[in-house]
Design a protein around this motif. Structure first.
Motif, mmCIF file in Angstrom:
data_model
loop_
_atom_site.group_PDB
_atom_site.id
_atom_site.type_symbol
_atom_site.label_atom_id
_atom_site.label_comp_id
_atom_site.label_asym_id
_atom_site.label_seq_id
_atom_site.Cartn_x
_atom_site.Cartn_y
_atom_site.Cartn_z
ATOM 1 N N LYS A 331 0.139 20.290 20.398
ATOM 2 C CA LYS A 331 0.226 21.651 19.891
ATOM 3 C C LYS A 331 1.171 22.483 20.749
ATOM 4 O O LYS A 331 0.886 23.609 21.175
ATOM 5 C CB LYS A 331 -1.158 22.304 19.842
ATOM 6 N N LYS A 332 2.365 21.879 20.968
ATOM 7 C CA LYS A 332 3.298 22.476 21.909
ATOM 8 C C LYS A 332 4.736 22.264 21.438
ATOM 9 O O LYS A 332 5.069 21.220 20.866
ATOM 10 C CB LYS A 332 3.100 21.861 23.293
ATOM 11 N N LEU A 333 5.573 23.255 21.697
ATOM 12 C CA LEU A 333 6.999 23.147 21.426
ATOM 13 C C LEU A 333 7.707 22.725 22.698
ATOM 14 O O LEU A 333 7.646 23.420 23.721
ATOM 15 C CB LEU A 333 7.544 24.499 20.944
ATOM 16 N N ASN A 334 8.365 21.567 22.662
ATOM 17 C CA ASN A 334 9.032 21.022 23.838
ATOM 18 C C ASN A 334 10.546 21.121 23.693
ATOM 19 O O ASN A 334 11.124 20.623 22.722
ATOM 20 C CB ASN A 334 8.639 19.553 24.043
ATOM 21 N N THR A 335 11.199 21.753 24.657
ATOM 22 C CA THR A 335 12.654 21.871 24.635
ATOM 23 C C THR A 335 13.295 20.514 24.922
ATOM 24 O O THR A 335 12.728 19.664 25.620
ATOM 25 C CB THR A 335 13.146 22.893 25.667
ATOM 26 N N VAL A 336 14.505 20.318 24.386
ATOM 27 C CA VAL A 336 15.232 19.054 24.537
ATOM 28 C C VAL A 336 16.367 19.241 25.537
ATOM 29 O O VAL A 336 17.240 20.094 25.331
ATOM 30 C CB VAL A 336 15.800 18.593 23.182
ATOM 31 N N PRO A 337 16.401 18.463 26.642
ATOM 32 C CA PRO A 337 17.507 18.552 27.599
ATOM 33 C C PRO A 337 18.822 18.090 26.963
ATOM 34 O O PRO A 337 18.843 17.145 26.167
ATOM 35 C CB PRO A 337 17.083 17.626 28.729
ATOM 36 N N ALA A 338 19.922 18.754 27.328
ATOM 37 C CA ALA A 338 21.235 18.429 26.777
ATOM 38 C C ALA A 338 22.281 18.503 27.878
ATOM 39 O O ALA A 338 22.222 19.365 28.763
ATOM 40 C CB ALA A 338 21.592 19.390 25.651
ATOM 41 N N LEU A 339 23.255 17.590 27.809
ATOM 42 C CA LEU A 339 24.365 17.549 28.765
ATOM 43 C C LEU A 339 25.664 17.411 27.985
ATOM 44 O O LEU A 339 25.789 16.535 27.122
ATOM 45 C CB LEU A 339 24.209 16.371 29.729
ATOM 46 N N GLY A 340 26.641 18.282 28.287
ATOM 47 C CA GLY A 340 27.945 18.208 27.637
ATOM 48 C C GLY A 340 29.067 18.227 28.661
ATOM 49 O O GLY A 340 29.176 19.177 29.450
#
Length: 425
Positions: A331-340
Motif C-alpha cells: 500500500k505504498k508508492l515507490n519511486t524508481v531510480p533513474a540514471l542518464g
C-alpha cells in the motif's frame, strides 16, 4: 499589403523625395530644411525594419533551441522591437527495423519482438515559427517569447505551442525550458528528439535568477506539478497535481562557449486512494551539465543526471508512468531510480561543414513487481555530416542507432538514416 512591404514602399517614396529635394536645392531656399526633414524620416523608418544576419556556425541545434539566431526585426527609435523568425525543415527518414515513432528517434519506441521490416517517412513537422518582443521599461527590458512548431503529439501538423514566456529583469513566468535542464548541451543533431537520456522538458513555471558574480548566476523556480506514476488499473486510485516542483540551479560561464551547470529538483508525487485519502512520495534529482569549447572551435557537451522519481524529465521515457510504481501489498508508492549519461562531440571541418558524434545511456532500476515488458535501459548513438551553404540553410545526413532492453531481458535495436534540409527565415 503586408506591413513589411508597406514600410519598404514608404522608404522608397521617401528616398525618391529626398533625391527630388536634393536636385531642387539650388532653386528653392527652403529645400535644405525639407531635405533634413526627409532624411530624418528615412532614418526612423530604417530603424523599423531590419534583418539580423546570422553569424557563422549559428545554425547549431543548441543555438536554434535557445533562440540565438536572427529573424526579421520590426523596431522603432524608442527601442521597442518585434522579432519574427523560425525555419522550414524537411526530413526524409528511413528505419531499418520497426518502431512506433517514425518522426523522431526514440529507443523506447522500438518494437519488441521486432521483425526487422523497413519503413520510410517524409515529414515537415520540425518546422517552427516564433515571435520575440522587447520593450524597454525603466532600467530593464520586458521580453516575451511565443513559439510554435508542427510536432503535435497526435501525429498531425497542427501548430503546437512550445514557449509562452515573459521576463522582466530577474523575474520570468510562463512556459519555457525547465530550470532542471540545460538547453545549451543539446548536441547538433538532425533528429528531433535528441539523446534518450537528456533531461529535456518545457514547464509552466515562475523563475527568479540572481547573479552572484560576473560569470555566475543562481536560478530558483517553481514549476508545474508533472508527476507521472503507475497506479492499479480500474481501482479508483488517481494521480494528483498538488505541489509544484521546486528547482534550484547554479551556472558558471567562462571564456567563449564554456560553462558548467548544476541543478537540483524536488519532485513531489501525490495520489488519491478510493477512500479519498491523499498520500505523497518525494521525488528528487540532480543534473550536472556543461560545454567545453576547444581552441579549434570544436565543442564537447555532456550530462550526468541521477534521481528517484524523475523519469518524466527524461527525453526517452517521459510520460510513460515510470516516476513511481504503486505496490498494492505494501500500500505504498515507490519511486524508481533513474540514471542518464551522455557525451557528444561537434567537429567543424570549416565554417560550412560540421559533424557530430556521440552516445547516450539511460537506465532505470526496476521494481521486482513491475511487468516484465516494462522498459529497463536504452542506448542512443548518432553520427552526421552537415553542410551550411549560407547563414540561412542547413542540409545534412545522419545515422542513428538505438537499443532497448526490457526488464525480462527481451531487447531489440533500430538503425535509422535521416536526410534533412532546413531553411531559416
Amino acid at each position: 499589403m503586408r506591413p513589411i512591404f508597406r514600410l519598404a514602399a514608404r522608404c522608397a517614396l521617401l528616398a525618391a523625395g529626398t533625391l527630388a529635394v536634393t536636385h531642387a536645392r539650388g532653386q528653392d531656399p527652403n529645400s535644405q530644411a525639407r531635405l533634413d526633414s526627409l532624411e530624418a524620416r528615412m532614418r526612423r523608418l530604417e530603424l523599423r525594419i531590419n534583418r539580423i544576419d546570422p553569424d557563422p556556425r549559428s545554425q547549431t541545434r543548441s543555438a536554434i533551441e535557445s533562440g540565438r539566431f536572427g529573424g526579421f526585426v520590426l523596431a522603432d527609435n524608442k527601442g521597442v522591437s518585434l522579432e519574427i523568425g523560425g525555419f522550414v525543415q524537411f526530413d526524409a527518414i528511413h528505419d531499418f527495423h520497426r518502431t512506433s515513432n517514425h518522426d523522431a528517434f526514440q529507443p523506447s519506441s522500438i518494437l519488441i519482438p521486432n521483425d526487422h521490416k523497413t519503413s520510410t517517412s517524409y515529414s515537415i513537422r520540425q518546422t517552427r515559427f516564433n515571435f520575440i518582443g522587447t520593450i524597454p521599461i525603466g532600467k530593464n527590458s520586458l521580453k516575451t517569447i511565443l513559439e510554435f512548431d508542427l510536432f503535435n503529439p497526435d501525429g498531425s501538423s497542427v501548430p503546437r505551442l512550445r514557449h509562452a514566456w515573459g521576463e522582466y529583469g530577474r523575474f520570468g513566468a510562463g512556459q519555457y525550458w525547465s530550470n532542471f535542464m540545460d538547453i545549451d548541451v543539446f548536441p547538433n543533431t538532425l533528429d528531433y528528439y535528441g539523446p534518450n537520456s537528456m533531461v529535456f522538458t518545457r514547464q509552466v513555471q515562475v523563475r527568479y535568477t540572481q547573479p552572484v558574480g560576473e560569470h555566475t548566476k543562481i536560478a530558483v523556480s517553481l514549476e508545474k506539478p508533472s508527476g507521472n506514476i503507475t497506479l492499479p488499473a480500474d481501482s479508483g486510485y488517481a494521480s494528483l497535481q498538488q505541489l509544484p516542483d521546486a528547482v534550484l540551479s547554479i551556472r558558471h560561464d567562462w571564456g567563449t562557449g564554456n560553462h558548467i551547470k548544476l541543478a537540483g529538483a524536488f519532485h513531489p508525487l501525490t495520489y488519491e486512494t478510493p477512500a479519498l485519502d491523499r498520500k505523497s512520495a518525494p521525488g528528487w534529482g540532480v543534473n550536472l551539465t556543461g560545454a567545453f569549447q576547444l581552441p579549434n572551435k570544436d565543442n564537447f557537451v555532456y550530462q550526468a543526471a541521477y534521481g528517484e522519481g524523475i523519469a518524466n524529465y527524461l527525453n526517452d521515457i517521459g510520460g510513460n508512468g515510470y516516476d513511481a510504481i504503486y505496490h498494492s501489498p505494501e500500500k505504498k508508492l515507490n519511486t524508481v531510480p533513474a540514471l542518464g549519461l551522455m557525451g557528444f562531440y561537434d567537429h567543424w571541418w570549416s565554417d560550412k561543414w560540421s559533424s557530430t558524434v556521440g552516445w547516450a545511456y539511460l537506465t532505470l532500476k526496476p521494481k521486482a513487481y513491475q511487468p516484465p515488458a516494462d522498459f529497463n535501459w536504452s542506448h542512443y548513438g548518432v553520427g552526421n555530416l552537415l553542410w551550411y551553404p549560407n547563414g540561412f540553410m542547413k542540409v545534412g545526413i545522419e545515422y542513428l542507432y538505438g537499443y532497448r532492453n526490457n526488464i525480462d531481458s527481451m531487447n531489440a535495436d533500430n538503425h535509422r538514416l535521416q536526410l534533412s534540409a532546413m531553411f531559416k527565415f
